[in-house]
Scaffold this motif. Structure first.
Motif, PDB file in Angstrom:
ATOM      1  N   ASN A  20       0.815  -1.223   0.000  1.00 40.19           N
ATOM      2  CA  ASN A  20       0.000   0.000   0.000  1.00 40.19           C
ATOM      3  C   ASN A  20       0.848   1.272   0.000  1.00 40.19           C
ATOM      4  N   VAL A  21       2.167   1.111  -0.205  1.00 41.22           N
ATOM      5  CA  VAL A  21       3.080   2.257  -0.214  1.00 41.22           C
ATOM      6  C   VAL A  21       3.841   2.276  -1.539  1.00 41.22           C
ATOM      7  N   SER A  22       3.895   3.441  -2.163  1.00 45.08           N
ATOM      8  CA  SER A  22       4.698   3.621  -3.378  1.00 45.08           C
ATOM      9  C   SER A  22       5.956   4.407  -3.022  1.00 45.08           C
ATOM     10  N   ILE A  23       6.892   4.478  -3.960  1.00 41.09           N
ATOM     11  CA  ILE A  23       8.140   5.180  -3.695  1.00 41.09           C
ATOM     12  C   ILE A  23       8.619   5.882  -4.962  1.00 41.09           C
ATOM     13  N   ASP A  24       9.018   7.150  -4.807  1.00 39.02           N
ATOM     14  CA  ASP A  24       9.551   7.915  -5.941  1.00 39.02           C
ATOM     15  C   ASP A  24      10.861   7.299  -6.424  1.00 39.02           C
ATOM     16  N   GLN A  25      11.104   7.402  -7.728  1.00 37.44           N
ATOM     17  CA  GLN A  25      12.340   6.866  -8.280  1.00 37.44           C
ATOM     18  C   GLN A  25      13.566   7.558  -7.682  1.00 37.44           C
ATOM     19  N   LYS A  26      13.463   8.871  -7.447  1.00 40.90           N
ATOM     20  CA  LYS A  26      14.606   9.569  -6.848  1.00 40.90           C
ATOM     21  C   LYS A  26      14.835   9.094  -5.424  1.00 40.90           C
ATOM     22  N   SER A  64      16.476  -2.771   3.446  1.00 39.33           N
ATOM     23  CA  SER A  64      15.131  -3.144   3.886  1.00 39.33           C
ATOM     24  C   SER A  64      14.804  -2.524   5.235  1.00 39.33           C
ATOM     25  N   THR A  65      15.779  -2.451   6.124  1.00 42.47           N
ATOM     26  CA  THR A  65      15.553  -1.853   7.446  1.00 42.47           C
ATOM     27  C   THR A  65      15.221  -0.374   7.334  1.00 42.47           C
ATOM     28  N   GLU A  66      15.970   0.340   6.486  1.00 46.62           N
ATOM     29  CA  GLU A  66      15.726   1.777   6.325  1.00 46.62           C
ATOM     30  C   GLU A  66      14.364   2.029   5.679  1.00 46.62           C
ATOM     31  N   ILE A  67      13.977   1.197   4.719  1.00 41.67           N
ATOM     32  CA  ILE A  67      12.646   1.338   4.112  1.00 41.67           C
ATOM     33  C   ILE A  67      11.570   1.107   5.160  1.00 41.67           C
ATOM     34  N   ASP A  68      11.740   0.068   5.974  1.00 40.90           N
ATOM     35  CA  ASP A  68      10.761  -0.214   7.022  1.00 40.90           C
ATOM     36  C   ASP A  68      10.648   0.962   7.989  1.00 40.90           C
ATOM     37  N   GLY A 117       0.738   5.470   1.411  1.00 34.99           N
ATOM     38  CA  GLY A 117       1.100   6.741   0.794  1.00 34.99           C
ATOM     39  C   GLY A 117       2.283   6.573  -0.126  1.00 34.99           C
ATOM     40  N   ASN A 118       3.053   7.642  -0.280  1.00 31.91           N
ATOM     41  CA  ASN A 118       4.188   7.655  -1.208  1.00 31.91           C
ATOM     42  C   ASN A 118       5.445   8.099  -0.480  1.00 31.91           C
ATOM     43  N   ILE A 119       6.527   7.335  -0.658  1.00 27.63           N
ATOM     44  CA  ILE A 119       7.820   7.716  -0.076  1.00 27.63           C
ATOM     45  C   ILE A 119       8.484   8.707  -1.016  1.00 27.63           C
ATOM     46  N   THR A 120       8.679   9.907  -0.543  1.00 24.82           N
ATOM     47  CA  THR A 120       9.269  10.981  -1.343  1.00 24.82           C
ATOM     48  C   THR A 120      10.729  11.181  -0.958  1.00 24.82           C
ATOM     49  N   PRO A 121      11.498  11.893  -1.793  1.00 23.18           N
ATOM     50  CA  PRO A 121      12.872  12.222  -1.411  1.00 23.18           C
ATOM     51  C   PRO A 121      12.939  12.997  -0.105  1.00 23.18           C
ATOM     52  N   GLU A 122      11.968  13.878   0.141  1.00 23.82           N
ATOM     53  CA  GLU A 122      11.949  14.651   1.375  1.00 23.82           C
ATOM     54  C   GLU A 122      11.791  13.744   2.592  1.00 23.82           C
ATOM     55  N   GLN A 128      14.445  13.103   5.683  1.00 25.08           N
ATOM     56  CA  GLN A 128      14.093  13.299   7.088  1.00 25.08           C
ATOM     57  C   GLN A 128      14.344  12.059   7.928  1.00 25.08           C
ATOM     58  N   LYS A 129      13.964  10.887   7.437  1.00 21.47           N
ATOM     59  CA  LYS A 129      13.967   9.673   8.250  1.00 21.47           C
ATOM     60  C   LYS A 129      15.249   8.849   8.139  1.00 21.47           C
ATOM     61  N   VAL A 130      15.947   8.975   7.006  1.00 19.38           N
ATOM     62  CA  VAL A 130      17.177   8.202   6.812  1.00 19.38           C
ATOM     63  C   VAL A 130      18.412   9.086   6.957  1.00 19.38           C
ATOM     64  N   GLY A 131      18.231  10.381   6.755  1.00 19.57           N
ATOM     65  CA  GLY A 131      19.361  11.297   6.897  1.00 19.57           C
ATOM     66  C   GLY A 131      20.234  11.363   5.669  1.00 19.57           C
ATOM     67  N   ILE A 132      19.628  11.253   4.486  1.00 14.45           N
ATOM     68  CA  ILE A 132      20.367  11.313   3.224  1.00 14.45           C
ATOM     69  C   ILE A 132      20.008  12.606   2.511  1.00 14.45           C
ATOM     70  N   SER A 133      21.011  13.314   2.029  1.00 11.84           N
ATOM     71  CA  SER A 133      20.743  14.542   1.284  1.00 11.84           C
ATOM     72  C   SER A 133      20.069  14.217  -0.038  1.00 11.84           C
TER      73      SER A 133
END
Length: 343
Positions: free
Chosen positions: A161-167, A184-188, A199-204, A208-213
């Motif tokens: 039920n979750v999508s993810i942006d290509q970026k 897999s841990t970071e996605i979870d 919802g959708n996993i965005t670059p923003e 915020q959650k992984v700490g990647i620019s």
């Protein structure tokens, strides 16, 4: 004789259907898939109330093949089967007693051998005998260009039920590399912070959650190089050269660039038209979308230039590791490499 089942999805489908073999020899350099199979058997081969008496977990440094075989010969206690899981089995050197057991394995025992960081010594008979009565699976590391597809498959299976942006995908795999367990841990972790309805996993959100620019990543550099976009490629290279927080990413980029131009050389000499679909089929990619950069780059870089670039990448990688290099930083070397590629 058991059918050969060395495909991860095939093995998992059998397990989900309640089909358990006498032995699973799980080996190779990628621990993620070994753990997935082993954990599933540990959690589903027996009901929870039967595990105390019928499930045994051993560790290679503390056991022997004789102990494993003796345990497997025991009868389950008021249960359909017993399970013997051997973790870190690479510490075991002598397999003769288990090889002898596999000549006539118990129909009520399931043995799981988790042999990480390589395969069982090819001179042993263990793999051949295990293949006759059970499953032998080799878990191999993913190449950089296979990581986005892994993320896509993981999302469909674990978070439908979750999508993810290509970026966002590019940010995660570029930052983490081919550590599938950590990916897999970071996605979870990101999904856990989202609403229950998905919802959708965005670059923003990844930032915020992984700490990647989210500003730049190695895949955007690869896109710019493929398109021979000099301004954008040099701007990305300069960004990585100057920002100390992303310096380590420079090293992971080298493998991606090497694989890209190595595949591009294959494209130059492949038969037929250089269409996205033909390139995807020839390189073994999952679809035409993954071949778009090769179709662009094959027009922008001749075979001779591609060969020169591969040589330059190798030379740069050696210098980044300190060979024949006293003062140039990894960032400086990256900018020099990108300039060479584009000119």
């Amino acid at each position: 004789m058991a059918k050969k089942a060395d495909n991860f999805n095939e093995i998992m489908n059998d397990l989900r259907n309640g089909i358990f073999k006498p032995i699973y020899l799980l080996q190779g350099d990628e621990p993620y898939f070994i753990d997935q199979i082993s954990n599933y058997i540990e959690e589903h081969a027996l009901p929870e109330e039967e595990r105390d008496f019928n499930q045994t977990v051993l560790f290679g440094a503390d056991t022997t093949a004789a102990v494993i075989a003796d345990q497997a010969r025991q009868f389950p206690m008021m249960a359909e089967r017993q399970v013997v899981i051997v973790k870190e089995a690479q510490a075991i050197k002598k397999w003769e007693q288990l090889e002898a057991y596999l000549d006539n394995p118990s129909a009520t025992s399931v043995i799981v051998i988790c042999h990480k960081n390589g395969k069982v010594d090819g001179r042993k008979k263990l793999a051949a005998k295990a293949q006759k009565v059970g499953v032998v699976y080799e878990s191999v590391k993913k190449y950089p260009n296979e990581l986005p597809a892994f993320v896509g498959t993981y999302m469909r299976e674990k978070h439908p039920n979750v999508s993810i942006d290509q970026k966002a995908v590019s940010m995660i795999v570029e930052h983490i590399g081919n550590d599938l367990a950590r990916i897999s841990t970071e996605i979870d972790k990101v999904v856990a912070a989202m609403p229950a309805e998905g919802g959708n996993i965005t670059p923003e959100l990844v930032e915020q959650k992984v700490g990647i620019s989210k500003e730049f990543n190695g895949f955007e550099l690869q896109d710019a190089i493929a398109a021979r976009d000099v301004v954008k490629a040099m701007r990305i290279a300069d960004y990585f050269a100057k920002d100390p927080k992303v310096k380590d990413s420079v090293f992971s980029m080298m493998g991606g660039l090497f694989n890209f131009f190595q595949n591009l050389m294959i494209c130059h000499y492949m038969p037929g038209n250089k269409t996205d679909m033909n390139i995807a089929q020839h390189l073994g990619l999952r679809g035409a979308w993954f071949a778009k950069n090769y179709a662009i780059a094959v027009r922008n870089y001749s075979a001779m230039k591609t060969l020169q670039i591969i040589s330059k990448i190798r030379d740069t990688d050696i210098k980044m590791k300190g060979v024949d290099n006293r003062s140039a930083t990894s960032g400086d070397l990256l900018k020099e490499l990108v300039f060479f590629i584009l000119n």
